[in-house]
Design a protein around this motif. Structure first.
Motif, PDB file in Angstrom:
ATOM      1  N   VAL A 268       0.835  -1.200   0.000  1.00  0.00           N
ATOM      2  CA  VAL A 268       0.000   0.000   0.000  1.00  0.00           C
ATOM      3  C   VAL A 268       0.875   1.256   0.000  1.00  0.00           C
ATOM      4  CG1 VAL A 268      -1.715   1.299   1.321  1.00  0.00           C
ATOM      5  CG2 VAL A 268      -1.930  -1.180   1.091  1.00  0.00           C
ATOM      6  N   GLU A 269       1.932   1.265   0.788  1.00  0.00           N
ATOM      7  CA  GLU A 269       2.849   2.412   0.812  1.00  0.00           C
ATOM      8  C   GLU A 269       3.489   2.625  -0.567  1.00  0.00           C
ATOM      9  OE1 GLU A 269       5.675   1.861   3.879  1.00  0.00           O
ATOM     10  OE2 GLU A 269       4.208   1.982   5.529  1.00  0.00           O
ATOM     11  N   GLN A 270       3.879   1.557  -1.220  1.00  0.00           N
ATOM     12  CA  GLN A 270       4.462   1.676  -2.549  1.00  0.00           C
ATOM     13  C   GLN A 270       3.444   2.223  -3.553  1.00  0.00           C
ATOM     14  OE1 GLN A 270       6.066  -2.106  -3.697  1.00  0.00           O
ATOM     15  NE2 GLN A 270       7.399  -2.272  -1.893  1.00  0.00           N
ATOM     16  N   THR A 271       2.187   1.846  -3.386  1.00  0.00           N
ATOM     17  CA  THR A 271       1.149   2.339  -4.291  1.00  0.00           C
ATOM     18  C   THR A 271       0.976   3.840  -4.141  1.00  0.00           C
ATOM     19  OG1 THR A 271       0.008   0.205  -4.134  1.00  0.00           O
ATOM     20  CG2 THR A 271      -1.256   2.081  -4.964  1.00  0.00           C
ATOM     21  N   PHE A 272       0.930   4.344  -2.900  1.00  0.00           N
ATOM     22  CA  PHE A 272       0.805   5.788  -2.694  1.00  0.00           C
ATOM     23  C   PHE A 272       2.058   6.514  -3.186  1.00  0.00           C
ATOM     24  CE2 PHE A 272      -2.513   4.785   0.568  1.00  0.00           C
ATOM     25  CZ  PHE A 272      -3.493   5.604   0.050  1.00  0.00           C
ATOM     26  N   ALA A 273       3.220   5.921  -2.988  1.00  0.00           N
ATOM     27  CA  ALA A 273       4.455   6.578  -3.401  1.00  0.00           C
ATOM     28  C   ALA A 273       4.575   6.655  -4.921  1.00  0.00           C
ATOM     29  CB  ALA A 273       5.664   5.847  -2.807  1.00  0.00           C
ATOM     30  N   SER A 274       4.188   5.584  -5.615  1.00  0.00           N
ATOM     31  CA  SER A 274       4.314   5.560  -7.072  1.00  0.00           C
ATOM     32  C   SER A 274       3.116   6.187  -7.780  1.00  0.00           C
ATOM     33  CB  SER A 274       4.498   4.117  -7.550  1.00  0.00           C
ATOM     34  OG  SER A 274       3.355   3.335  -7.214  1.00  0.00           O
ATOM     35  N   GLY A 275       1.960   6.214  -7.101  1.00  0.00           N
ATOM     36  CA  GLY A 275       0.762   6.758  -7.731  1.00  0.00           C
ATOM     37  C   GLY A 275       0.218   5.892  -8.835  1.00  0.00           C
ATOM     38  N   ALA A 276       0.592   4.630  -8.874  1.00  0.00           N
ATOM     39  CA  ALA A 276       0.158   3.709  -9.926  1.00  0.00           C
ATOM     40  C   ALA A 276      -0.394   2.445  -9.292  1.00  0.00           C
ATOM     41  CB  ALA A 276       1.324   3.377 -10.850  1.00  0.00           C
ATOM     42  N   GLU A 277      -1.150   1.708 -10.087  1.00  0.00           N
ATOM     43  CA  GLU A 277      -1.716   0.447  -9.623  1.00  0.00           C
ATOM     44  C   GLU A 277      -0.618  -0.612  -9.588  1.00  0.00           C
ATOM     45  OE1 GLU A 277      -4.763  -0.438 -12.354  1.00  0.00           O
ATOM     46  OE2 GLU A 277      -5.908   1.408 -11.963  1.00  0.00           O
ATOM     47  N   LEU A 278      -0.629  -1.425  -8.531  1.00  0.00           N
ATOM     48  CA  LEU A 278       0.382  -2.462  -8.354  1.00  0.00           C
ATOM     49  C   LEU A 278      -0.293  -3.808  -8.145  1.00  0.00           C
ATOM     50  CD1 LEU A 278       2.946  -0.684  -5.969  1.00  0.00           C
ATOM     51  CD2 LEU A 278       3.010  -0.859  -8.468  1.00  0.00           C
ATOM     52  N   THR A 279       0.428  -4.850  -8.517  1.00  0.00           N
ATOM     53  CA  THR A 279      -0.031  -6.225  -8.342  1.00  0.00           C
ATOM     54  C   THR A 279       1.115  -7.043  -7.782  1.00  0.00           C
ATOM     55  OG1 THR A 279      -1.538  -6.009 -10.218  1.00  0.00           O
ATOM     56  CG2 THR A 279      -1.044  -8.228  -9.476  1.00  0.00           C
ATOM     57  N   ALA A 280       0.812  -7.886  -6.786  1.00  0.00           N
ATOM     58  CA  ALA A 280       1.880  -8.680  -6.167  1.00  0.00           C
ATOM     59  C   ALA A 280       1.281  -9.918  -5.527  1.00  0.00           C
ATOM     60  CB  ALA A 280       2.624  -7.849  -5.122  1.00  0.00           C
ATOM     61  N   ASP A 281       2.097 -10.975  -5.487  1.00  0.00           N
ATOM     62  CA  ASP A 281       1.776 -12.188  -4.736  1.00  0.00           C
ATOM     63  C   ASP A 281       2.599 -12.184  -3.462  1.00  0.00           C
ATOM     64  OD1 ASP A 281       0.085 -12.975  -6.743  1.00  0.00           O
ATOM     65  OD2 ASP A 281       1.557 -14.259  -7.734  1.00  0.00           O
ATOM     66  N   MET A 282       1.965 -12.501  -2.357  1.00  0.00           N
ATOM     67  CA  MET A 282       2.651 -12.431  -1.063  1.00  0.00           C
ATOM     68  C   MET A 282       2.132 -13.521  -0.142  1.00  0.00           C
ATOM     69  SD  MET A 282       0.734  -9.030   0.413  1.00  0.00           S
ATOM     70  CE  MET A 282       1.161  -8.153  -1.094  1.00  0.00           C
ATOM     71  N   ASP A 283       2.913 -13.759   0.899  1.00  0.00           N
ATOM     72  CA  ASP A 283       2.540 -14.720   1.938  1.00  0.00           C
ATOM     73  C   ASP A 283       2.348 -13.964   3.253  1.00  0.00           C
ATOM     74  OD1 ASP A 283       2.652 -16.956   0.302  1.00  0.00           O
ATOM     75  OD2 ASP A 283       4.812 -17.174   0.585  1.00  0.00           O
ATOM     76  N   LEU A 284       1.166 -14.107   3.859  1.00  0.00           N
ATOM     77  CA  LEU A 284       0.888 -13.516   5.164  1.00  0.00           C
ATOM     78  C   LEU A 284       1.017 -14.611   6.216  1.00  0.00           C
ATOM     79  CD1 LEU A 284      -2.181 -11.204   4.415  1.00  0.00           C
ATOM     80  CD2 LEU A 284       0.260 -10.734   4.177  1.00  0.00           C
ATOM     81  N   VAL A 285       1.869 -14.371   7.184  1.00  0.00           N
ATOM     82  CA  VAL A 285       2.122 -15.361   8.239  1.00  0.00           C
ATOM     83  C   VAL A 285       1.553 -14.807   9.538  1.00  0.00           C
ATOM     84  CG1 VAL A 285       3.839 -16.715   9.454  1.00  0.00           C
ATOM     85  CG2 VAL A 285       4.212 -16.077   7.054  1.00  0.00           C
ATOM     86  N   HIS A 286       0.445 -15.399  10.005  1.00  0.00           N
ATOM     87  CA  HIS A 286      -0.175 -15.004  11.262  1.00  0.00           C
ATOM     88  C   HIS A 286       0.105 -16.064  12.323  1.00  0.00           C
ATOM     89  CE1 HIS A 286      -2.764 -12.848   8.244  1.00  0.00           C
ATOM     90  NE2 HIS A 286      -2.426 -11.858   9.054  1.00  0.00           N
TER      91      HIS A 286
END
Length: 578
Positions: free
Chosen positions: A257-275
């Protein structure tokens, strides 16, 4: 013929507020008139009892109208209901002007009824009120001129100018009131449309399988649907907004989300959330930025919309698509190998007649058995296409369930011993209890036979040798008193071992089987046939009473709903291309 009663007039809130303003103004005018009479008595020592009575009566009427009619303004159309309002004001002003002993001019007070008629009534009522005031002023001017009190020419000119101003005031006031009313109606419609759109968006997002988040520049989540809360391991009743970075496992998403606000462009990524306490969750995330209302402001309000997709579900959809593609390919291959198989089988049969040695006969028999096995596999693969063609032209008929099931069971049991899972022959015996003698179901007789035979074959393969190790039941499901007719069900139960969890998840998928010698199409075709007729086929682990006591086994239950429509088209299976 009786005519419909007229609908009662219902004023809008803004009209009620304007009406109350005029009522308060009339009370104020009545109070001021009484005060003027008191000042006239004090300063000029002039006492006019009749004027006191007129002012007191007028104040009493205005107070009564203020108390009694504050919530119900009169209808705007011309009618007698305006007489106690506009007519009373004009009459009081005329009497005061006629009876007052001083040179005081009460004519400006006539603007109040004109404004009331223009703002609350129609244009016709406004012009009628103004015309009445004009006639009264002209009459008063003529009477005063004949009495020699004023210069007639100058007074007529002044009266005409005043009345023209009244007409202009009435027209402009009415137009302004109408425009304000239109603006309020438009604002109300826009507010209702916005509220409706908000509700639609909320319902859509709330029921989406994919997670949706709305996050600001500070990393606060302002909106989240239940799917997103589940993916982020958040409580369902979590109060918004909350910080996305508050949970350590959500750090990769917060960084995106921070990268999206910084770049001002739409981003797509695959990630792993470890809870904590959970296995790693693979997510496919897409981010979109909303457009700020004022782009000139550097700190304009802007949110980042995040769409979360569970990679496991995406992989499952891909697997389903691959299965469908494999099914189409398998059907094509099976169709092409049928002719060579037929030639091999025929040539082997002719060759077997010429062979005399036992070893050669065994080899020929092996060729025949394997050719038959390949032919059976090809037939099962092509069976999907045949079922689809049958469903297109099949029409459901009302079948007596118990009678049909009894006939199918008799035909199946007369086929002799069947080969079990261990490769040994077992007798086709079962405990049959048909308890729905009057039940009629919407189904095709041949398709019902096919479904039941497939379920019996599967149950026979894994059952024990006990006489009641296979059971066949029919009955009525319990229904609430207001729910109408109860559904009818058919169940095939066997005391075989429980299915593994991985097998249960894919039990009705095409080309999935726990046996190496099966194509995995039997249960898939059965479910498709059932759904064609509005029925539902399911599996559960269920305990049944036997001669050995209560025994758990595998139960396949087919539920026929009483609302099934005869002759409904096979929409679901029409999308399958083989």
């Amino acid at each position: 013929m009786l005519s419909a009663a007229p609908r009662p007039f219902t004023a809008e809130p803004q009209v009620v507020r304007l009406w109350n303003g005029f009522l308060n103004g009339r009370v104020l005018v009545g109070t001021v008139l009484l005060v003027l009479q008191g000042l006239s008595l004090t300063v000029h020592n002039r006492n006019a009892p009749l004027l006191w009575v007129i002012c007191a009566v007028y104040l009493a009427f205005t107070l009564f109208a203020r108390i009694a009619g504050r919530r119900t303004p009169p209808p705007p159309q011309v009618g007698w209901h305006w007489l106690p309002l506009i007519g009373l004001d004009i009459a009081v002003v005329c009497l005061l002007q006629l009876l007052q002993p001083s040179p005081m001019n009460y004519a400006p007070l006539l603007a109040l009824p004109i404004l009331m008629a223009s703002a609350l009534g129609t244009l016709l009522l406004a012009f009628a009120t103004t015309a009445s005031v004009t006639l009264l002023l002209l009459g008063w001017t003529g009477w005063a001129g004949r009495s020699g009190m004023t210069d007639l020419t100058q007074q007529y000119f002044q009266t005409a100018l005043t009345c023209a101003g009244y007409f202009l005031m009435a027209y402009l006031t009415h137009q302004l009131a109408q425009r304000l009313q239109r603006e309020r109606q438009l604002a109300q419609q826009n507010r209702e449309a916005a509220h409706l759109q908000e509700q639609v968006n909320h319902l859509i997002i709330h029921h989406l399988d994919d997670g949706v988040l709305a996050i600001d520049r500070e990393g606060l989540v302002h909106a989240a649907n239940p799917a997103a809360l589940l993916l982020l391991d958040c409580a369902a009743g979590l109060r918004l907004p909350f910080a996305l970075s508050a949970t350590v496992g959500n750090a990769p998403l917060a960084a995106l989300v921070e990268q999206t606000f910084a770049s001002g462009a739409e981003l797509t990524a695959d990630m792993d959330l470890v809870h904590a306490g959970r296995n790693p969750l693979g997510l496919h995330a897409r981010t979109w930025l909303t457009s700020p209302l004022d782009t000139a402001l550097p700190e304009a309000a802007q949110w980042c919309l995040v769409f979360l997709h569970d990679l496991r579900e995406m992989q499952a959809r891909l697997r389903t698509e691959k299965l469908a593609a494999m099914g189409r390919m398998s059907a094509a291959v099976a169709h092409e190998i049928r002719n060579p198989l037929a030639a091999i089988s025929q040539a082997n049969a002719l060759l077997a007649e010429e062979l005399g040695a036992p070893a050669q006969q065994r080899l020929s028999q092996m060729i025949a058995n394997n050719a038959q096995r390949l032919a059976r596999i090809a037939e099962e693969v092509l069976d999907i296409a045949r079922v689809q063609q049958q469903l297109h032209g099949a029409e459901a008929s009302a079948l007596p369930l118990d009678e049909q099931v009894a006939a199918i069971w008799e035909e199946w049991s007369d086929q002799g011993p069947a080969i079990g899972a261990a490769g040994t022959a077992s007798e086709r015996t079962a405990l049959v209890q048909l308890q729905a003698p009057q039940a009629m179901v919407a189904f095709d007789a041949e398709h019902l036979r096919r479904v039941l035979v497939n379920l019996l074959d599967n149950a026979q393969r894994f059952r024990s040798s006990a006489a009641d190790g296979l059971q066949l039941h029919t009955g009525h499901a319990a229904a609430a008193p207001a729910a109408g007719a109860a559904p009818v069900w058919l169940q095939v139960w066997s005391d075989g071992p429980p299915l593994e969890a991985s097998v249960q998840r894919h039990l009705f998928e095409p080309f999935f089987s726990s046996q190496s010698r099966s194509t995995g199409l039997g249960l898939y075709i059965c479910r498709e046939l059932c759904e064609r007729y509005g029925a539902r086929l399911g599996y559960q682990r269920l305990a049944r009473s036997t001669a050995r006591g209560s025994v758990e086994g595998n139960a396949f239950t087919l539920v026929f709903y009483p609302t099934a429509v005869l002759g409904t088209p096979a929409y679901r299976l029409d999308t399958i291309v083989v």
